[in-house]
Write an enzyme that holds these catalytic residues in place. Structure first.
Site, PDB file in Angstrom:
ATOM      1  N   ALA A 148     -53.382  24.870  22.900  1.00 60.11           N
ATOM      2  CA  ALA A 148     -54.331  24.689  23.600  1.00 60.11           C
ATOM      3  C   ALA A 148     -53.527  25.292  25.168  1.00 60.11           C
ATOM      4  O   ALA A 148     -52.446  25.984  24.786  1.00 60.11           O
ATOM      5  CB  ALA A 148     -54.769  23.282  24.077  1.00 60.11           C
ATOM      6  N   VAL A 149     -53.982  25.100  26.178  1.00 62.94           N
ATOM      7  CA  VAL A 149     -53.321  25.570  27.663  1.00 62.94           C
ATOM      8  C   VAL A 149     -51.742  25.474  27.580  1.00 62.94           C
ATOM      9  O   VAL A 149     -51.086  26.444  27.735  1.00 62.94           O
ATOM     10  CB  VAL A 149     -53.949  24.672  28.797  1.00 62.94           C
ATOM     11  CG1 VAL A 149     -53.349  25.404  30.099  1.00 62.94           C
ATOM     12  CG2 VAL A 149     -55.342  24.864  28.852  1.00 62.94           C
ATOM     13  N   GLY A 203     -49.476  24.553  25.176  1.00 65.56           N
ATOM     14  CA  GLY A 203     -48.654  25.162  24.054  1.00 65.56           C
ATOM     15  C   GLY A 203     -48.584  26.748  24.055  1.00 65.56           C
ATOM     16  O   GLY A 203     -47.471  27.163  23.797  1.00 65.56           O
ATOM     17  N   ALA A 220     -52.416  13.678  23.777  1.00 64.02           N
ATOM     18  CA  ALA A 220     -51.470  12.312  23.451  1.00 64.02           C
ATOM     19  C   ALA A 220     -52.338  11.228  22.990  1.00 64.02           C
ATOM     20  O   ALA A 220     -53.698  11.468  22.965  1.00 64.02           O
ATOM     21  CB  ALA A 220     -51.096  11.933  24.906  1.00 64.02           C
ATOM     22  N   SER A 258     -44.010  19.358  33.106  1.00 62.59           N
ATOM     23  CA  SER A 258     -44.755  19.130  34.591  1.00 62.59           C
ATOM     24  C   SER A 258     -44.896  20.668  34.766  1.00 62.59           C
ATOM     25  O   SER A 258     -44.388  21.639  34.285  1.00 62.59           O
ATOM     26  CB  SER A 258     -44.131  18.379  35.482  1.00 62.59           C
ATOM     27  OG  SER A 258     -45.005  18.624  36.620  1.00 62.59           O
ATOM     28  N   ASN A 276     -46.322  11.556  37.661  1.00 64.76           N
ATOM     29  CA  ASN A 276     -47.775  11.807  38.039  1.00 64.76           C
ATOM     30  C   ASN A 276     -48.304  10.609  38.900  1.00 64.76           C
ATOM     31  O   ASN A 276     -49.240  10.917  39.701  1.00 64.76           O
ATOM     32  CB  ASN A 276     -48.433  11.794  36.518  1.00 64.76           C
ATOM     33  CG  ASN A 276     -48.277  12.901  35.805  1.00 64.76           C
ATOM     34  OD1 ASN A 276     -47.393  13.810  36.001  1.00 64.76           O
ATOM     35  ND2 ASN A 276     -49.295  13.103  34.912  1.00 64.76           N
ATOM     36  N   GLU A 309     -47.735  12.036  42.342  1.00 66.43           N
ATOM     37  CA  GLU A 309     -48.777  13.292  42.387  1.00 66.43           C
ATOM     38  C   GLU A 309     -50.054  12.582  42.859  1.00 66.43           C
ATOM     39  O   GLU A 309     -50.644  13.132  43.943  1.00 66.43           O
ATOM     40  CB  GLU A 309     -48.762  13.937  41.244  1.00 66.43           C
ATOM     41  CG  GLU A 309     -49.640  15.006  41.267  1.00 66.43           C
ATOM     42  CD  GLU A 309     -49.743  15.469  39.700  1.00 66.43           C
ATOM     43  OE1 GLU A 309     -48.725  15.993  39.009  1.00 66.43           O
ATOM     44  OE2 GLU A 309     -51.069  15.608  39.164  1.00 66.43           O
ATOM     45  N   TYR A 310     -50.483  11.688  42.364  1.00 68.34           N
ATOM     46  CA  TYR A 310     -51.866  10.954  42.708  1.00 68.34           C
ATOM     47  C   TYR A 310     -51.732  10.534  44.244  1.00 68.34           C
ATOM     48  O   TYR A 310     -52.424  10.766  45.061  1.00 68.34           O
ATOM     49  CB  TYR A 310     -51.858   9.576  41.976  1.00 68.34           C
ATOM     50  CG  TYR A 310     -52.910   9.777  40.874  1.00 68.34           C
ATOM     51  CD1 TYR A 310     -52.350  10.652  39.600  1.00 68.34           C
ATOM     52  CD2 TYR A 310     -54.230   8.987  40.483  1.00 68.34           C
ATOM     53  CE1 TYR A 310     -53.115  10.723  38.373  1.00 68.34           C
ATOM     54  CE2 TYR A 310     -54.591   9.150  39.138  1.00 68.34           C
ATOM     55  CZ  TYR A 310     -54.364   9.861  38.231  1.00 68.34           C
ATOM     56  OH  TYR A 310     -54.742   9.979  37.191  1.00 68.34           O
ATOM     57  N   LYS A 321     -57.039  11.220  34.125  1.00 67.73           N
ATOM     58  CA  LYS A 321     -56.621  11.103  32.862  1.00 67.73           C
ATOM     59  C   LYS A 321     -55.930  10.013  32.397  1.00 67.73           C
ATOM     60  O   LYS A 321     -55.579   9.645  31.291  1.00 67.73           O
ATOM     61  CB  LYS A 321     -55.991  12.355  32.376  1.00 67.73           C
ATOM     62  CG  LYS A 321     -56.771  13.607  32.098  1.00 67.73           C
ATOM     63  CD  LYS A 321     -56.245  14.689  31.488  1.00 67.73           C
ATOM     64  CE  LYS A 321     -57.247  15.866  31.071  1.00 67.73           C
ATOM     65  NZ  LYS A 321     -56.569  17.208  30.514  1.00 67.73           N
ATOM     66  N   HIS A 353     -46.276 -26.724  42.814  1.00 68.89           N
ATOM     67  CA  HIS A 353     -45.380 -25.765  42.213  1.00 68.89           C
ATOM     68  C   HIS A 353     -43.963 -25.649  43.061  1.00 68.89           C
ATOM     69  O   HIS A 353     -43.132 -25.017  42.543  1.00 68.89           O
ATOM     70  CB  HIS A 353     -46.180 -24.397  42.296  1.00 68.89           C
ATOM     71  CG  HIS A 353     -47.423 -24.211  41.609  1.00 68.89           C
ATOM     72  ND1 HIS A 353     -47.290 -24.116  40.088  1.00 68.89           N
ATOM     73  CD2 HIS A 353     -48.593 -23.808  41.983  1.00 68.89           C
ATOM     74  CE1 HIS A 353     -48.409 -23.902  39.776  1.00 68.89           C
ATOM     75  NE2 HIS A 353     -49.485 -24.054  40.770  1.00 68.89           N
TER      76      HIS A 353
HETATM   77  P1  NBP Z   1     -54.868  18.997  24.942  1.00 61.06           P
HETATM   78  O1  NBP Z   1     -54.447  17.868  25.403  1.00 61.06           O
HETATM   79  O2  NBP Z   1     -56.392  19.491  25.397  1.00 61.06           O
HETATM   80  O3  NBP Z   1     -55.070  18.771  23.332  1.00 61.06           O
HETATM   81  C1  NBP Z   1     -55.549  19.983  22.587  1.00 61.06           C
HETATM   82  C2  NBP Z   1     -54.684  20.412  21.247  1.00 61.06           C
HETATM   83  O4  NBP Z   1     -54.224  19.273  20.753  1.00 61.06           O
HETATM   84  C3  NBP Z   1     -55.227  21.440  20.489  1.00 61.06           C
HETATM   85  O5  NBP Z   1     -54.021  22.463  20.018  1.00 61.06           O
HETATM   86  C4  NBP Z   1     -55.775  20.642  19.257  1.00 61.06           C
HETATM   87  O6  NBP Z   1     -55.986  21.482  18.238  1.00 61.06           O
HETATM   88  C5  NBP Z   1     -54.596  19.588  19.197  1.00 61.06           C
HETATM   89  N1  NBP Z   1     -55.213  18.344  18.456  1.00 61.06           N
HETATM   90  C6  NBP Z   1     -55.891  17.282  18.622  1.00 61.06           C
HETATM   91 BR1  NBP Z   1     -56.852  17.416  20.196  1.00 61.06          BR
HETATM   92  N2  NBP Z   1     -55.896  16.477  17.811  1.00 61.06           N
HETATM   93  C7  NBP Z   1     -54.949  16.967  16.767  1.00 61.06           C
HETATM   94  C8  NBP Z   1     -54.447  16.338  15.597  1.00 61.06           C
HETATM   95  N3  NBP Z   1     -55.065  15.065  15.156  1.00 61.06           N
HETATM   96  N4  NBP Z   1     -53.598  16.928  14.904  1.00 61.06           N
HETATM   97  C9  NBP Z   1     -52.994  18.142  15.363  1.00 61.06           C
HETATM   98  N5  NBP Z   1     -53.257  18.673  16.683  1.00 61.06           N
HETATM   99  C10 NBP Z   1     -54.503  18.104  17.440  1.00 61.06           C
HETATM  100  O7  NBP Z   1     -53.855  20.333  25.252  1.00 61.06           O
HETATM  101  P2  NBP Z   1     -53.169  20.659  26.632  1.00 61.06           P
HETATM  102  O8  NBP Z   1     -53.960  20.426  28.019  1.00 61.06           O
HETATM  103  O9  NBP Z   1     -52.484  21.975  26.525  1.00 61.06           O
HETATM  104  O10 NBP Z   1     -51.994  19.600  26.764  1.00 61.06           O
HETATM  105  C11 NBP Z   1     -51.127  19.450  25.651  1.00 61.06           C
HETATM  106  C12 NBP Z   1     -50.383  18.323  25.950  1.00 61.06           C
HETATM  107  O11 NBP Z   1     -49.534  18.286  27.456  1.00 61.06           O
HETATM  108  C13 NBP Z   1     -51.081  16.662  26.344  1.00 61.06           C
HETATM  109  O12 NBP Z   1     -50.491  15.722  25.966  1.00 61.06           O
HETATM  110  C14 NBP Z   1     -51.349  16.750  27.992  1.00 61.06           C
HETATM  111  O13 NBP Z   1     -51.588  15.575  28.305  1.00 61.06           O
HETATM  112  C15 NBP Z   1     -50.043  17.469  28.181  1.00 61.06           C
HETATM  113  N6  NBP Z   1     -49.922  17.971  29.623  1.00 61.06           N
HETATM  114  C16 NBP Z   1     -51.072  18.768  29.911  1.00 61.06           C
HETATM  115  C17 NBP Z   1     -50.918  19.357  31.195  1.00 61.06           C
HETATM  116  C18 NBP Z   1     -52.104  20.297  31.507  1.00 61.06           C
HETATM  117  O14 NBP Z   1     -52.089  20.824  32.843  1.00 61.06           O
HETATM  118  N7  NBP Z   1     -53.127  20.553  30.925  1.00 61.06           N
HETATM  119  C19 NBP Z   1     -49.906  19.238  31.983  1.00 61.06           C
HETATM  120  C20 NBP Z   1     -48.782  18.694  31.418  1.00 61.06           C
HETATM  121  C21 NBP Z   1     -48.741  17.840  30.202  1.00 61.06           C
HETATM  122  P3  NBP Z   1     -57.072  21.851  17.894  1.00 61.06           P
HETATM  123  O15 NBP Z   1     -57.173  23.269  18.423  1.00 61.06           O
HETATM  124  O16 NBP Z   1     -57.270  22.046  16.242  1.00 61.06           O
HETATM  125  O17 NBP Z   1     -58.416  21.121  18.316  1.00 61.06           O
END
Ligand code: NBP
Length: 470
Positions: free
Chosen positions: A12-13, A15, A77, A129, A187, A190-191, A261, A453
């Site tokens: 996702a975003v 990774g 998560a 982050s 975070n 940040e809030y 979140k 108390h």
């Molecule tokens: P998301 O938090 O939206 O998660 C989507 C990813 O998780 C996809 O690759 C999805 O695979 C996978 N996934 C799920 Br949902 N369930 C799964 C499972 N049971 N087994 C394997 N893969 C699974 O992605 P993100 O926004 O890129 O964030 C990733 C992590 O980084 C999160 O923990 C997030 O809290 C943290 N984070 C995010 C940000 C931000 O700005 N977005 C910043 C800092 C940290 P799929 O494609 O098969 O559905």
């Protein structure tokens, strides 16, 4: 076939961008995603890099990695992380290193670290982050793990992290959940920072009656000074942006309901559990909760809008100077609360945290990056046992200088009927914290009255009870 140095699961975003960052830094990276179509699309878009490859089954993925394997998870998560570990464990070998880079709750990380250690694997709970931009160009990284595991992954983490004054924004944080704890409080801060800025905007807009362009200029100017930070910078940019459809400032089109979140709430829950006052961070969470009650707010406005005070005799220039000081002082208090919480958690969970180093790794690559973190870092470096940032001479002089104007701003907002919970709670925190004789004597007397108390006395040791009604 030449094996990959690092594996990354979750496209996702976060990774996808982190994988590209790793490849750009010369790290041969293999990616995998549960939904194969995303891996295929990622490879179509970026697979031309000699350092990026993909696998479509977990077995192939694991087999194509150098040993000890180093695998970063960037997936949602919670339960998905446990599910992924269940799938991975049978495919791993002793000594392999799994790094959870998501926003996992630190207690889950502690539990998973224990489980993985018992099975012979290394587990790293790493706060990442900086959002999408940070992941691609250099995030701030907060790894929690054993030292040995850190030494294995350190060169790659240093290569992909943001840099501040030439130093990588990554450092060893502590064992098990330390990295995720610190990211959680990041975070929470940040809030608070976002809420403080929003409240200052509200005062300029609704009390000083400034237009959006004028407010953008003020934030732009402040960003050249001691308030210089990512959040002030983007606020100035946001306020300059016009809605393409109506031509109005886009902030006037955006509905005033804030999302969340959960990391802010976790921070406050932890503060309550550890008994550390973090009112400004917690008010920021409540403010988002309150913002979501839009329909009730609109309804109540009909009942109460006639009690709002408006004055046209305000000295704008002088109040803007007060506002700058108010924001700076409140920001000091919010960070003081965050660092105080981290310091206490470090003692409770045995993490041996270095707060000065921590402030340094937040100087770039993360949302709360700010010029002021250099001073925070110097303050802790020169006095590592400092209980709270408010003991720093540097911040003490800023707070003293700000105090008169800070009071004026909070009073002005209160008179105008404009709620500023974060700014006013920061002031109350400051005032309560430097008060040698508070009001808990009344609380203790009440507790003793209705519940026997007991209380302590100022003039002798021991616990005493009074027969209040006899
Ligand atoms: P998301 O938090 O939206 O998660 C989507 C990813 O998780 C996809 O690759 C999805 O695979 C996978 N996934 C799920 Br949902 N369930 C799964 C499972 N049971 N087994 C394997 N893969 C699974 O992605 P993100 O926004 O890129 O964030 C990733 C992590 O980084 C999160 O923990 C997030 O809290 C943290 N984070 C995010 C940000 C931000 O700005 N977005 C910043 C800092 C940290 P799929 O494609 O098969 O559905």
């Amino acid at each position: 076939m030449c094996k990959s140095q690092f594996g990354l699961i979750g496209l996702a975003v976060m990774g996808a961008n982190l994988a590209r960052n790793m490849a750009d830094k010369g790290v041969k990276t293999l990616v995998y995603n549960r939904t194969a179509a995303k891996t295929k699309k990622f490879l179509e878009d970026f697979g031309h890099s000699p350092n990026l490859d993909g696998a479509f089954t977990l077995k192939d993925f694991v087999n194509q990695l150098e040993r000890p394997r180093k695998i970063i998870l960037l997936i949602k998560a919670g339960q998905p992380v446990d599910d992924m570990l269940d799938e991975l464990i049978p495919l791993l070998d002793a000594g392999d290193i799994i790094i959870d880079g998501g926003n996992s709750f630190f207690k889950d990380t502690q539990r998973r670290s224990k489980r993985m250690k018992e099975l012979g694997f290394e587990y790293v709970g790493m706060g990442v982050s900086g959002g999408e931009e940070g992941a691609l160009h250099g995030p701030s990284l907060m790894p929690g793990c054993g030292r040995q595991a850190y030494d294995h992954i350190r060169p790659v983490l240093e290569a992909i992290s943001a840099k501040a004054e030439g130093e990588p924004c990554v450092d060893y944080i502590g064992t098990d959940g330390a990295g995720h704890y610190v990211k959680m409080v990041h975070n929470g801060i940040e809030y608070a920072d976002m809420q403080l800025i929003s409240e200052v905007y509200t005062i300029m807009r609704h009390v000083l009656k400034m237009d959006v362009e004028e407010i953008a200029e003020v934030f732009g100017k402040w960003n050249q000074g001691r308030l210089s930070s990512y959040l002030i910078e983007i606020t100035a940019a946001i306020l300059q942006k016009k809605d393409g459809k109506t031509g109005k400032p886009i902030v006037d089109i955006i509905l005033d309901k804030a999302g969340q979140k959960g990391t802010g709430k976790w921070t406050s829950l932890s503060a309550l559990e550890l008994g550390v006052p973090t009112p400004t961070m917690t008010e920021a969470v409540f403010a988002r909760d309150m913002s979501s009650m839009k329909e009730e707010r609109v309804e109540l406005d009909k009942k109460y809008n006639d009690i709002r005070f408006a004055s046209d005799t305000l000295d704008k220039d002088s109040l803007l100077a007060d506002l700058e000081k108010t924001l700076y002082a409140s920001k000091i208090c919010a960070y003081a609360q965050g660092f105080n919480l981290i310091g206490t958690a470090g003692e409770v969970y045995g993490w041996h945290l270095n707060l000065g180093h921590l402030a340094k790794i937040w100087r770039n690559g993360c949302i709360i990056r700010a010029a002021f973190l250099n001073v925070v870092s110097d303050s802790f470096d020169s006095n590592p046992s400092m209980k709270n940032l408010l003991f720093s001479d540097f911040f003490a002089s800023a707070l003293k200088e700000a105090r008169p104007g800070w009071g004026r701003i909070v009073s002005l907002a209160a008179e105008a009927g404009v709620g500023i919970p974060a700014l006013s709670s920061a002031l109350a925190y400051f005032d309560a914290y430097h008060t040698p004789v508070g009001n808990a004597n009344i609380i203790q007397a009440q507790r003793d009255y209705f519940g026997a108390h007991t209380y302590e006395r100022v003039d002798k040791e021991g616990h005493f009870h009074t027969d209040w009604t006899g």
